[in-house]
Motif scaffolding. Structure first.
Motif, PDB file in Angstrom:
ATOM      1  N   PHE A  49     -53.597 -42.396  42.615  1.00 45.05           N
ATOM      2  CA  PHE A  49     -54.643 -42.181  43.619  1.00 45.05           C
ATOM      3  C   PHE A  49     -55.398 -43.462  43.991  1.00 45.05           C
ATOM      4  O   PHE A  49     -56.103 -43.491  44.981  1.00 45.05           O
ATOM      5  CB  PHE A  49     -55.633 -41.119  43.136  1.00 45.05           C
ATOM      6  N   SER A  50     -55.240 -44.501  43.179  1.00 48.35           N
ATOM      7  CA  SER A  50     -55.983 -45.731  43.478  1.00 48.35           C
ATOM      8  C   SER A  50     -55.507 -46.370  44.785  1.00 48.35           C
ATOM      9  O   SER A  50     -56.197 -47.177  45.379  1.00 48.35           O
ATOM     10  CB  SER A  50     -55.836 -46.727  42.328  1.00 48.35           C
ATOM     11  N   LYS A  51     -54.314 -45.965  45.244  1.00 46.63           N
ATOM     12  CA  LYS A  51     -53.754 -46.543  46.470  1.00 46.63           C
ATOM     13  C   LYS A  51     -54.633 -46.279  47.685  1.00 46.63           C
ATOM     14  O   LYS A  51     -54.582 -46.999  48.665  1.00 46.63           O
ATOM     15  CB  LYS A  51     -52.363 -45.948  46.719  1.00 46.63           C
ATOM     16  N   TRP A  52     -55.448 -45.214  47.608  1.00 44.39           N
ATOM     17  CA  TRP A  52     -56.244 -44.839  48.789  1.00 44.39           C
ATOM     18  C   TRP A  52     -57.744 -45.064  48.579  1.00 44.39           C
ATOM     19  O   TRP A  52     -58.549 -44.534  49.315  1.00 44.39           O
ATOM     20  CB  TRP A  52     -55.963 -43.388  49.174  1.00 44.39           C
ATOM     21  N   LEU A  53     -58.085 -45.871  47.572  1.00 47.36           N
ATOM     22  CA  LEU A  53     -59.510 -46.114  47.322  1.00 47.36           C
ATOM     23  C   LEU A  53     -60.135 -47.049  48.369  1.00 47.36           C
ATOM     24  O   LEU A  53     -61.349 -47.222  48.408  1.00 47.36           O
ATOM     25  CB  LEU A  53     -59.718 -46.687  45.911  1.00 47.36           C
ATOM     26  N   GLU A  57     -58.671 -38.355  60.562  1.00 44.72           N
ATOM     27  CA  GLU A  57     -59.803 -37.428  60.535  1.00 44.72           C
ATOM     28  C   GLU A  57     -60.312 -37.302  59.102  1.00 44.72           C
ATOM     29  O   GLU A  57     -59.559 -37.501  58.160  1.00 44.72           O
ATOM     30  CB  GLU A  57     -59.346 -36.041  61.025  1.00 44.72           C
ATOM     31  N   PRO A  58     -61.588 -36.931  58.919  1.00 44.66           N
ATOM     32  CA  PRO A  58     -62.076 -36.766  57.530  1.00 44.66           C
ATOM     33  C   PRO A  58     -61.454 -35.541  56.857  1.00 44.66           C
ATOM     34  O   PRO A  58     -61.033 -34.612  57.538  1.00 44.66           O
ATOM     35  CB  PRO A  58     -63.589 -36.571  57.705  1.00 44.66           C
ATOM     36  N   LEU A  59     -61.415 -35.585  55.535  1.00 51.25           N
ATOM     37  CA  LEU A  59     -60.924 -34.426  54.769  1.00 51.25           C
ATOM     38  C   LEU A  59     -62.108 -33.497  54.521  1.00 51.25           C
ATOM     39  O   LEU A  59     -63.088 -33.909  53.901  1.00 51.25           O
ATOM     40  CB  LEU A  59     -60.413 -34.882  53.404  1.00 51.25           C
ATOM     41  N   THR A  60     -62.025 -32.247  54.964  1.00 53.07           N
ATOM     42  CA  THR A  60     -63.131 -31.320  54.698  1.00 53.07           C
ATOM     43  C   THR A  60     -63.065 -30.883  53.236  1.00 53.07           C
ATOM     44  O   THR A  60     -62.018 -31.030  52.584  1.00 53.07           O
ATOM     45  CB  THR A  60     -63.048 -30.078  55.593  1.00 53.07           C
ATOM     46  N   ILE A  61     -64.177 -30.319  52.736  1.00 53.20           N
ATOM     47  CA  ILE A  61     -64.205 -29.847  51.338  1.00 53.20           C
ATOM     48  C   ILE A  61     -63.107 -28.807  51.128  1.00 53.20           C
ATOM     49  O   ILE A  61     -62.384 -28.801  50.123  1.00 53.20           O
ATOM     50  CB  ILE A  61     -65.589 -29.221  51.013  1.00 53.20           C
ATOM     51  N   TRP A  62     -62.977 -27.944  52.125  1.00 52.55           N
ATOM     52  CA  TRP A  62     -61.989 -26.869  52.047  1.00 52.55           C
ATOM     53  C   TRP A  62     -60.579 -27.451  51.931  1.00 52.55           C
ATOM     54  O   TRP A  62     -59.760 -27.003  51.135  1.00 52.55           O
ATOM     55  CB  TRP A  62     -62.135 -26.009  53.320  1.00 52.55           C
ATOM     56  N   GLN A  63     -60.314 -28.480  52.733  1.00 54.62           N
ATOM     57  CA  GLN A  63     -58.995 -29.122  52.686  1.00 54.62           C
ATOM     58  C   GLN A  63     -58.765 -29.790  51.328  1.00 54.62           C
ATOM     59  O   GLN A  63     -57.668 -29.766  50.784  1.00 54.62           O
ATOM     60  CB  GLN A  63     -58.887 -30.165  53.812  1.00 54.62           C
ATOM     61  N   GLN A  64     -59.844 -30.371  50.796  1.00 52.64           N
ATOM     62  CA  GLN A  64     -59.722 -31.027  49.481  1.00 52.64           C
ATOM     63  C   GLN A  64     -59.358 -30.022  48.396  1.00 52.64           C
ATOM     64  O   GLN A  64     -58.551 -30.302  47.514  1.00 52.64           O
ATOM     65  CB  GLN A  64     -61.030 -31.732  49.124  1.00 52.64           C
ATOM     66  N   VAL A  65     -59.973 -28.829  48.496  1.00 50.60           N
ATOM     67  CA  VAL A  65     -59.686 -27.783  47.500  1.00 50.60           C
ATOM     68  C   VAL A  65     -58.211 -27.391  47.580  1.00 50.60           C
ATOM     69  O   VAL A  65     -57.506 -27.302  46.568  1.00 50.60           O
ATOM     70  CB  VAL A  65     -60.600 -26.552  47.730  1.00 50.60           C
ATOM     71  N   GLU A  97     -72.709 -40.610  48.100  1.00 55.72           N
ATOM     72  CA  GLU A  97     -71.605 -39.675  47.813  1.00 55.72           C
ATOM     73  C   GLU A  97     -70.520 -40.350  46.973  1.00 55.72           C
ATOM     74  O   GLU A  97     -69.980 -39.746  46.045  1.00 55.72           O
ATOM     75  CB  GLU A  97     -70.992 -39.165  49.114  1.00 55.72           C
ATOM     76  N   LEU A  98     -70.230 -41.603  47.333  1.00 53.64           N
ATOM     77  CA  LEU A  98     -69.204 -42.349  46.591  1.00 53.64           C
ATOM     78  C   LEU A  98     -69.663 -42.611  45.161  1.00 53.64           C
ATOM     79  O   LEU A  98     -68.903 -42.453  44.198  1.00 53.64           O
ATOM     80  CB  LEU A  98     -68.923 -43.686  47.286  1.00 53.64           C
ATOM     81  N   LYS A  99     -70.940 -42.994  45.061  1.00 52.79           N
ATOM     82  CA  LYS A  99     -71.499 -43.289  43.733  1.00 52.79           C
ATOM     83  C   LYS A  99     -71.464 -42.033  42.852  1.00 52.79           C
ATOM     84  O   LYS A  99     -71.049 -42.079  41.688  1.00 52.79           O
ATOM     85  CB  LYS A  99     -72.936 -43.790  43.889  1.00 52.79           C
ATOM     86  N   ARG A 100     -71.878 -40.905  43.459  1.00 52.23           N
ATOM     87  CA  ARG A 100     -71.896 -39.648  42.695  1.00 52.23           C
ATOM     88  C   ARG A 100     -70.481 -39.286  42.206  1.00 52.23           C
ATOM     89  O   ARG A 100     -70.277 -38.897  41.054  1.00 52.23           O
ATOM     90  CB  ARG A 100     -72.457 -38.519  43.569  1.00 52.23           C
ATOM     91  N   ALA A 101     -69.490 -39.422  43.117  1.00 56.62           N
ATOM     92  CA  ALA A 101     -68.103 -39.105  42.748  1.00 56.62           C
ATOM     93  C   ALA A 101     -67.648 -40.008  41.592  1.00 56.62           C
ATOM     94  O   ALA A 101     -66.997 -39.540  40.649  1.00 56.62           O
ATOM     95  CB  ALA A 101     -67.196 -39.274  43.956  1.00 56.62           C
ATOM     96  N   GLN A 111     -61.595 -43.547  55.662  1.00 56.45           N
ATOM     97  CA  GLN A 111     -62.340 -42.284  55.623  1.00 56.45           C
ATOM     98  C   GLN A 111     -62.979 -42.115  54.237  1.00 56.45           C
ATOM     99  O   GLN A 111     -62.277 -42.034  53.225  1.00 56.45           O
ATOM    100  CB  GLN A 111     -61.402 -41.091  55.880  1.00 56.45           C
ATOM    101  N   GLN A 112     -64.286 -42.029  54.214  1.00 57.76           N
ATOM    102  CA  GLN A 112     -64.992 -41.898  52.933  1.00 57.76           C
ATOM    103  C   GLN A 112     -64.547 -40.637  52.177  1.00 57.76           C
ATOM    104  O   GLN A 112     -64.421 -40.647  50.952  1.00 57.76           O
ATOM    105  CB  GLN A 112     -66.492 -41.837  53.204  1.00 57.76           C
ATOM    106  N   SER A 113     -64.292 -39.555  52.929  1.00 52.40           N
ATOM    107  CA  SER A 113     -63.890 -38.295  52.282  1.00 52.40           C
ATOM    108  C   SER A 113     -62.577 -38.469  51.511  1.00 52.40           C
ATOM    109  O   SER A 113     -62.380 -37.840  50.468  1.00 52.40           O
ATOM    110  CB  SER A 113     -63.757 -37.185  53.321  1.00 52.40           C
ATOM    111  N   VAL A 114     -61.688 -39.322  52.019  1.00 54.14           N
ATOM    112  CA  VAL A 114     -60.406 -39.553  51.333  1.00 54.14           C
ATOM    113  C   VAL A 114     -60.667 -40.306  50.022  1.00 54.14           C
ATOM    114  O   VAL A 114     -60.091 -39.983  48.974  1.00 54.14           O
ATOM    115  CB  VAL A 114     -59.429 -40.349  52.244  1.00 54.14           C
TER     116      VAL A 114
END
Lengths: 120, 334
Positions: free
Chosen positions: B217-221, B193-201, B258-262, B225-228
């Motif tokens: 963290f590069s392991k999950w690039l 499932e995607p990670l919500t903003i709230w979950q990310q916080v 979104e990815l580019k902005r991040a 799921q784009q949110s991950v």
């Protein structure tokens, strides 16, 4: 004669446990659930030791420490708080507290620190 | 004619009176039912509060005796379990109170309170909660196992990680972080499932409190799921993982905004100047939002010459970009 300890704390669970433990250790314990009640109790009573939280309703722990240090400077004070920031701990010691214990805490350790503060 | 009218009127009147009486009767009956229902609710609530207070007081004495009385007899635990842990309310209150003790105490008292939790068989109740059909019970169950440090079956944990309710998923994420000693984010491999903003916080906060070494963290690039992926790019910046910059660089050219902005924000935080040259190449085709991010990036880690390559913005039609450009220019000319 039993030594008298005032516990100022708003968490009912912590209060009950401290009261129980300190009674078992042979002390006479008075409890104040907030700073205002504590101020009233301190006006009419003397204690051998005060254990206080810093974040209290109505009157803060820091204000109480100031009051105790002004009225009865020889009374030892132990702060029991969730605060872990260095500046808060340093401020408390600057105000003259004798000990600072952070929550979560070990009741046995607190018991030993109470004993040490009372024997000074 | 008059007689006929009177008859009609009289008959109508009679009908209306009958209806009136019926409606009044129904309304009175409904009011009585409502009053009785309110009274029942009040009495039920009062009785429940009374039972709660009674159980709290008994429980508090029992736990304090268990923790601090050297003469405490182990059979008292069995007695308490048999006599005062019969109803769901009693079990719920006891679990909640033990969690409070667990949070406030450390050392020997904390170990004892964990032991008490198992001695009272509260773990069985929690396992039932975890398998419940009600989402709030599943969430509560997860919160309890995380707080008490109880490991549950991997398959059950993964099932809850991909639960349909986001509240349950959040607690499952926190469970994995808290209980995985070496690999706190390995659950991400199994996240569907995607990670919500709230979950990310929440996750970020949990990672900041994590005492072991923070994962790479590069392991999950490459996660599906784009949110991950966004979360991991952000964390690379938060935890200053400079060694992962090369893996973030390709996202500067991602077709996903979104990815580019991040990725741009990550470069800004880390201070990786090489990113500016890459971004300037395609500047003209970028969206307004990305252009703003690039201007911010140049303002913070770039130089005036790089900004000047975008001076064409001043002659364009986009008023918003003109203002942004002038703000950036002002920063360099101060």
């Amino acid at each position: 004669m039993k030594k008298r300890i005032l516990v100022i704390e708003d968490n009912p669970m912590v209060v009950k446990s401290l009261e129980f433990k300190l009674n078992k250790d042979g002390y006479e314990v008075t409890v104040a659930p907030d700073g205002r009640v504590a101020t009233e109790i301190l006006k009419n009573n003397n204690f051998d030791l005060v254990i206080t939280d810093l974040m209290l309703p109505f009157v803060t722990g820091s204000q109480l420490i100031e009051l105790i240090k002004k009225e009865t400077p020889e009374t030892p004070i132990i702060v029991l708080s969730t605060a872990t920031q260095e500046d808060i701990i340093m401020d408390a010691f600057t105000m003259g507290v004798d000990d600072f214990i952070t929550k979560p805490f070990s009741p046995n350790e607190l018991s030993l620190r109470v004993k040490r503060s009372l024997s000074k | 004619m008059e007689q006929i009218y009177e008859n009609i009127y009289y008959n109508d009147w009679e009908w209306i009176v009958k209806l009136n009486i019926l409606v009044s009767f129904v309304l009175i009956l409904l009011s009585l039912i409502l009053i009785l229902f309110i009274l029942y609710l009040r009495l039920f609530k009062n009785s429940r509060n009374l039972k709660k207070a009674e159980h709290y007081s008994r429980l508090s004495d029992f736990i304090n005796n268990y923790l601090f009385d050297p003469d405490f007899d182990e059979t008292e635990t069995e007695n308490f379990k048999n006599n005062f842990l019969k109803t769901n309310l009693q079990k719920k209150i006891t679990t909640k109170e033990i969690l409070i003790y667990n949070q406030n105490f450390k050392g020997e008292a904390n170990d004892s309170i964990k032991k008490l939790f198992f001695s009272l068989d509260l773990d069985n109740i929690v396992f039932k909660d975890l398998k419940s059909l009600k989402w709030h019970r599943r969430t509560r169950g997860l919160y309890t196992v995380s707080s008490m440090g109880i490991k549950i079956q991997e398959s059950l944990a993964v099932k809850l990680l991909n639960d349909k309710r986001s509240e349950v998923r959040l607690q499952a994420l926190l469970y994995f972080i808290k209980l995985s000693q070496k690999y706190p984010l390995n659950f991400l491999y199994r996240l569907e499932e995607p990670l919500t903003i709230w979950q990310q916080v929440y996750l970020e906060d949990a990672l900041k409190k994590y005492e072991e070494q923070v994962p790479d963290f590069s392991k999950w690039l490459t996660h599906k799921q784009q949110s991950v992926v966004i979360f991991c790019i952000k964390q690379i910046a938060v935890f200053n993982q400079y060694e992962n910059i090369d893996q973030v660089m390709p996202f500067l050219e991602s077709p996903e905004e979104e990815l580019k902005r991040a990725a741009i924000r990550c470069m800004r935080k880390i201070g990786h100047e090489e990113a500016i040259d890459v971004l300037l190449t395609n500047f003209a085709t970028e969206s307004t939002e990305i252009k703003k991010e690039i201007l911010k990036l140049i303002t913070q880690i770039g130089d005036f010459n790089q900004l000047q390559t975008l001076s064409g913005l001043l002659t364009g039609n986009d008023e918003e970009m003109k203002i942004e450009y002038l703000k950036a220019e002002e920063h360099f000319l101060k």
